[in-house]
Design a protein around this motif. Sequence first.
Motif: not given
Length: 170
Positions: A6-26
Amino acid sequence: MSSIPKNKEELENAIKTAAEKLFADYRTIPHECSRVPGVEGNVKGTEISVCDTVAYLLGWGILVIKWHTLKSRGEKIDFPESGYNWNQLGDLATNFHEQYKDWTYEKLLDEYETTLKKILTIISRTSNKDLYEKTWYKKYTFGRMIQFNTSSPMKNIRTKIRRFKRAKSL
């Protein structure tokens, strides 16, 4: 944090968290398995490779950057992409797969990581007001459009990647 930023900080965190988890699997998928079909595709009833999932995410990430660049210049944006309508997203996904079919798994991952860094830079340089307090495309804010094409599909693809890994005992 809710699932929809709902805001800039949450967006940055959502992208970083999703990327970290996905790259760990990749990173646990061997190169020799990266082009093997077996991941549920974006088109109903199709199977794609792990590389195709990265190509899909990369394609959308590049479009987010393109949209931002064009909008910044006051130029018209052909949503979602020139030659495609919103009801042709399966064709657009297939185009992304085709566009990157000769890239190595490692190059795809590196390029996607670079693309995400560029998107995070755009977010960091954009005010919360410009991200979330005004409409940017139809009824959507720029922040929502970024989320639709970064953290949201990353979470979806991670579920598919994890299913693939279980099926292949990886």
